[in-house]
Design a protein around this motif. Structure first.
Motif, short mmCIF file in Angstrom:
data_model
loop_
_atom_site.label_atom_id
_atom_site.label_comp_id
_atom_site.label_asym_id
_atom_site.label_seq_id
_atom_site.Cartn_x
_atom_site.Cartn_y
_atom_site.Cartn_z
N SER A 142 18.92 -47.42 -1.88
CA SER A 142 18.11 -48.44 -1.23
C SER A 142 17.13 -49.10 -2.19
O SER A 142 16.37 -49.98 -1.81
CB SER A 142 17.36 -47.84 -0.05
OG SER A 142 16.48 -46.86 -0.52
N PHE A 143 17.13 -48.67 -3.46
CA PHE A 143 16.26 -49.35 -4.42
C PHE A 143 17.10 -50.23 -5.33
O PHE A 143 18.26 -49.93 -5.61
CB PHE A 143 15.46 -48.33 -5.26
CG PHE A 143 16.30 -47.34 -6.00
CD1 PHE A 143 16.76 -47.61 -7.28
CD2 PHE A 143 16.63 -46.12 -5.41
CE1 PHE A 143 17.54 -46.70 -7.96
CE2 PHE A 143 17.41 -45.21 -6.09
CZ PHE A 143 17.88 -45.49 -7.36
N ILE A 144 16.53 -51.33 -5.71
CA ILE A 144 17.18 -52.32 -6.57
C ILE A 144 16.31 -52.49 -7.81
O ILE A 144 15.13 -52.83 -7.69
CB ILE A 144 17.32 -53.68 -5.84
CG1 ILE A 144 18.10 -53.54 -4.54
CG2 ILE A 144 17.93 -54.74 -6.76
CD1 ILE A 144 19.55 -53.17 -4.68
N GLY A 151 12.09 -62.02 -11.64
CA GLY A 151 12.88 -61.07 -12.42
C GLY A 151 14.36 -61.30 -12.24
O GLY A 151 14.78 -62.29 -11.62
N THR A 152 15.15 -60.39 -12.79
CA THR A 152 16.60 -60.43 -12.65
C THR A 152 17.07 -59.02 -12.30
O THR A 152 16.73 -58.06 -13.00
CB THR A 152 17.27 -60.87 -13.97
OG1 THR A 152 16.67 -62.10 -14.41
CG2 THR A 152 18.75 -61.06 -13.79
N ARG A 177 23.71 -55.30 4.09
CA ARG A 177 24.00 -56.29 5.13
C ARG A 177 22.70 -56.85 5.70
O ARG A 177 21.64 -56.25 5.53
CB ARG A 177 24.90 -55.70 6.22
CG ARG A 177 24.42 -54.42 6.81
CD ARG A 177 25.32 -53.97 7.94
NE ARG A 177 26.39 -53.07 7.51
CZ ARG A 177 27.12 -52.35 8.33
NH1 ARG A 177 26.93 -52.41 9.63
NH2 ARG A 177 28.06 -51.55 7.87
N PRO A 178 22.78 -58.00 6.35
CA PRO A 178 21.55 -58.56 6.93
C PRO A 178 20.84 -57.51 7.77
O PRO A 178 21.48 -56.80 8.56
CB PRO A 178 22.07 -59.71 7.79
CG PRO A 178 23.33 -60.13 7.11
CD PRO A 178 23.94 -58.86 6.58
N GLY A 179 19.53 -57.39 7.57
CA GLY A 179 18.75 -56.40 8.30
C GLY A 179 18.48 -55.15 7.49
O GLY A 179 17.53 -54.42 7.76
N ASP A 180 19.30 -54.86 6.47
CA ASP A 180 19.08 -53.69 5.63
C ASP A 180 17.81 -53.88 4.80
O ASP A 180 17.46 -55.01 4.44
CB ASP A 180 20.26 -53.49 4.66
CG ASP A 180 21.45 -52.84 5.34
OD1 ASP A 180 21.33 -52.45 6.52
OD2 ASP A 180 22.52 -52.73 4.68
N GLN A 181 17.17 -52.75 4.48
CA GLN A 181 15.95 -52.82 3.69
C GLN A 181 16.18 -52.32 2.28
O GLN A 181 16.92 -51.36 2.06
CB GLN A 181 14.87 -51.95 4.34
CG GLN A 181 14.47 -52.49 5.71
CD GLN A 181 13.03 -52.19 6.05
OE1 GLN A 181 12.39 -51.36 5.43
NE2 GLN A 181 12.51 -52.89 7.05
N VAL A 182 15.55 -53.00 1.32
CA VAL A 182 15.61 -52.53 -0.06
C VAL A 182 14.21 -52.57 -0.66
O VAL A 182 13.31 -53.24 -0.16
CB VAL A 182 16.55 -53.42 -0.94
CG1 VAL A 182 17.98 -53.29 -0.51
CG2 VAL A 182 16.11 -54.87 -0.94
N HIS A 183 14.08 -51.84 -1.76
CA HIS A 183 12.85 -51.75 -2.53
C HIS A 183 13.16 -52.26 -3.93
O HIS A 183 14.20 -51.89 -4.48
CB HIS A 183 12.49 -50.26 -2.64
CG HIS A 183 11.16 -49.95 -2.14
ND1 HIS A 183 10.94 -49.54 -0.85
CD2 HIS A 183 9.95 -49.98 -2.76
CE1 HIS A 183 9.63 -49.32 -0.71
NE2 HIS A 183 9.02 -49.60 -1.84
N PHE A 184 12.32 -53.07 -4.50
CA PHE A 184 12.57 -53.55 -5.86
C PHE A 184 11.73 -52.75 -6.86
O PHE A 184 10.52 -52.62 -6.69
CB PHE A 184 12.24 -55.04 -5.96
CG PHE A 184 13.21 -55.92 -5.22
CD1 PHE A 184 14.41 -56.30 -5.79
CD2 PHE A 184 12.92 -56.36 -3.93
CE1 PHE A 184 15.32 -57.10 -5.11
CE2 PHE A 184 13.81 -57.17 -3.23
CZ PHE A 184 15.02 -57.54 -3.82
N ASN A 185 12.39 -52.20 -7.88
CA ASN A 185 11.70 -51.43 -8.92
C ASN A 185 11.85 -52.10 -10.27
O ASN A 185 12.97 -52.44 -10.68
CB ASN A 185 12.29 -50.01 -9.04
CG ASN A 185 12.09 -49.19 -7.78
OD1 ASN A 185 11.27 -49.54 -6.94
ND2 ASN A 185 12.84 -48.11 -7.67
N LEU A 186 10.74 -52.26 -10.97
CA LEU A 186 10.75 -52.88 -12.30
C LEU A 186 11.20 -51.87 -13.36
O LEU A 186 10.71 -50.75 -13.41
CB LEU A 186 9.35 -53.39 -12.64
CG LEU A 186 9.19 -54.12 -13.97
CD1 LEU A 186 9.96 -55.43 -13.97
CD2 LEU A 186 7.72 -54.39 -14.26
N VAL A 187 12.17 -52.27 -14.19
CA VAL A 187 12.60 -51.43 -15.31
C VAL A 187 12.65 -52.31 -16.57
O VAL A 187 12.52 -53.53 -16.49
CB VAL A 187 13.99 -50.78 -15.09
CG1 VAL A 187 13.95 -49.82 -13.92
CG2 VAL A 187 15.08 -51.83 -14.90
#
Lengths: 236, 340
Positions: free
Chosen positions: B180-182, B266-267, B280-290
């Protein structure tokens, strides 16, 4: 100033070297110049593209924009440090080299101006305090530089428009701009290669096919090309 | 033949490279990992074209025998109503139907066929670019009744006995579907965003908006407002995370515009694009900086994992031989004997 000043400081201001060469993705390196959009800055971008392409010789993709370009590479087969170094070595750009586009003849684009081909010509002329004929004369009067190609396959962003033709985009974008529409907005002119939504003022239409995926060279216009519009009379 | 294309199906390979300077996006499978895996499972090279099926619920009938694999989202797959596992190759006889259900986890299902889907190559790729109206099958999404040409692979050439390359028992578990993290690296205008905005971006979760497509995903969550939004358009990489002037966040995908004028936070690292493609629409994600070096390291790990699927075909081949419903594993390799 003592010599300890890094040369990049000087490069950044002479217009022949970028402000920065920086990774903006794990397969993308951005080369960005200082300054606002101008023909000189954009020419430096195209010269950089030629120089980088010659030095790296394949395996990469270079995408020029107004005052920057992106080098895409395959991080699984090429090292970042190696590519970054090769790009850096292209600067400062040689003053005599490059500029191939300066030598090429302008590509002529025939345009039907006004009427149903250019539904905004009347309102554009009105807003600018010009006659329709003057707008056409100004638009066809100079050569334009293709700053970049984007938005849609084959859509050329060209400039700079004569000062007399500068006006903001339409208040309300159109849901459907027809294929071949010749348009202006701000300091730029463009051509819609395909029917699409769009917010520029439509002053004419060209019968020329700007993009055809079946052609060997799919786009008529490439970044760095020079263009001149020709009024081909009235088909009303 | 396409009996039912589901919500949206297109022919995609790994992308159309070399034309971004003319405004032609890369296109290709959004989950490149799944398509490549599928190709390796059926004995293809990784870049062959397959079918990307958004949200499953599609049905295909085969006019010729073929080896297939269904990868990507976790989904039930059946051949003439008999269930077959996904992420495993299976055999189809002429006239058989593959039915793909609704994904239990994930969003995009890939159907790979030995020899690949043999639609015409346009500008070096078989990928569909819907916005350009070219590539894939007539430049459009698949419809019921469409007949797709197959490349003609290995399975069909073998006699009446059915053979297929086997996964050497290593059943692949697609655990990336649950991630769930991007992860992302700083983008061209990362420095335009105040620290508080960047902290809000990485400190909160974002929900995929239904107004998303192959061009990009709109994200619902805290706004990320740049200090200045008046940038000159510059190149937009796949995975580019943009903030519109008023702070709405969107992630550009494979069909996205090649250049754009919104500030880029970012990218998304390439290794995590398949993860994002499966939300899918409605799903949750977290963005992590690397850091970008880490991104490339993870891409290399992913490539190594893919190579494991490919290994058997390089050293020789494993086959599963089915005789009267009984399965036998056979390993065939070249022992270097000269003829005669």
């Amino acid at each position: 100033m003592p010599n300890s000043n890094p040369p990049s400081h000087k490069w950044a201001t002479d217009g022949r070297s970028p402000k920065r060469i920086v990774a903006v993705g794990d397969d993308a390196i951005l080369v960005e110049f200082n300054g606002e959009l101008s023909e000189a800055v954009n020419r430096a971008v195209h010269d950089s593209a030629s120089s980088i392409a010659a030095r790296l010789n394949g395996g990469i993709e270079i995408v020029p924009a107004y005052r920057s370009l992106m080098v895409y590479y395959d991080p699984l087969s090429m090292g970042y440090d190696e590519i970054h170094r090769a790009i850096s070595q292209c600067f400062p750009l040689s003053l005599k080299g490059g500029n191939e586009a300066n030598l090429k003849a302008a590509i002529e684009i025939p345009v039907f101006y006004g009427g149903s081909d250019g539904p905004d010509l009347t309102s554009v002329a009105e807003a600018l305090g010009l006659s329709e004929a003057e707008v056409v004369r100004l638009h066809t009067g100079i050569e334009y530089l293709v700053y970049m190609v984007g938005f849609l396959p084959g859509f050329p962003y060209m400039g700079k428009l004569p000062d007399e033709l500068i006006l903001p985009r339409r208040g309300e974008p159109r849901v459907k701009v027809p294929k071949g529409a010749v348009a202006i907005a701000h300091t730029q002119t463009g051509i819609y290669p395909k029917a699409s939504p769009g917010g520029w003022h439509l002053i004419g239409r060209t019968p020329v096919d700007l993009f055809d995926s079946e052609r060997r060279e799919p786009a008529l216009l490439s970044p760095g090309d020079r263009v001149r519009f020709l009024a081909v009379g009235d088909r009303r | 033949m396409v009996l039912s294309p589901g919500l949206m199906s297109t022919v995609q390979d790994l992308g159309r490279f070399g034309w971004r300077h003319l405004g032609v996006p890369v296109s290709g499978a959004l989950d490149t990992y799944a398509l490549q895996s599928g190709n390796y499972l059926v004995g293809n090279e990784g870049h062959r074209a397959g079918i990307e099926i958004t949200m499953g619920m599609a049905e295909f009938e085969f006019g010729a025998p073929a080896v297939c694999a269904v990868t990507g989202a976790d989904v039930s797959v059946s051949v003439d109503e008999e269930e077959v596992p996904c992420w495993q190759p299976f055999l189809l006889r002429a006239g058989q139907r593959v039915t793909i259900g609704r994904p239990r986890l994930g969003f995009r299902v890939y159907l790979a066929v030995d020899g690949g889907i043999d639609v015409p190559v346009v500008l070096g790729s078989r990928s569909t670019l819907l916005r350009g109206g070219f590539g894939g099958h007539e430049g459009r999404t698949l419809r019921s009744g469409d007949v797709l040409p197959l490349g003609g692979g290995t399975g069909r050439n073998l006699s009446s006995r059915r053979w297929y390359s086997d996964l050497s028992g290593a059943v692949y578990s697609p655990n990336y579907l649950a991630q769930s993290f991007i992860r992302f690296v700083p983008g061209a205008q990362h420095h335009f965003f105040p620290d508080a905005a960047l902290q809000a971006f990485t400190g909160n979760s974002y929900r995929l908006s239904p107004a998303s497509d192959r061009m990009g995903l709109r994200m619902e969550g805290p706004r990320v407002v740049p200090e200045r939004a008046d940038i000159l358009s510059d190149p937009v990489p796949t995975g580019g995370i943009q903030s519109t002037g008023d702070g709405l966040v969107a992630v550009m995908l494979a069909d996205g515009q090649t250049t754009g004028g919104y500030p880029k936070i970012g990218t998304v690292i390439r290794a995590d694009l398949p993860v994002l493609a499966q939300k899918r629409p409605g799903d949750q994600v977290h963005f992590n900086l690397v850091q970008h070096r880490e991104g490339r390291g993870l891409l290399k790990l992913q490539a190594d994992l893919l190579d494991k699927l490919r290994l058997p075909t390089e050293r020789g081949r494993q086959f599963l031989l089915s005789i009267d419903g009984q399965g036998f594993r056979v390993f065939v390799s070249d022992v270097g004997l000269d003829d005669g």
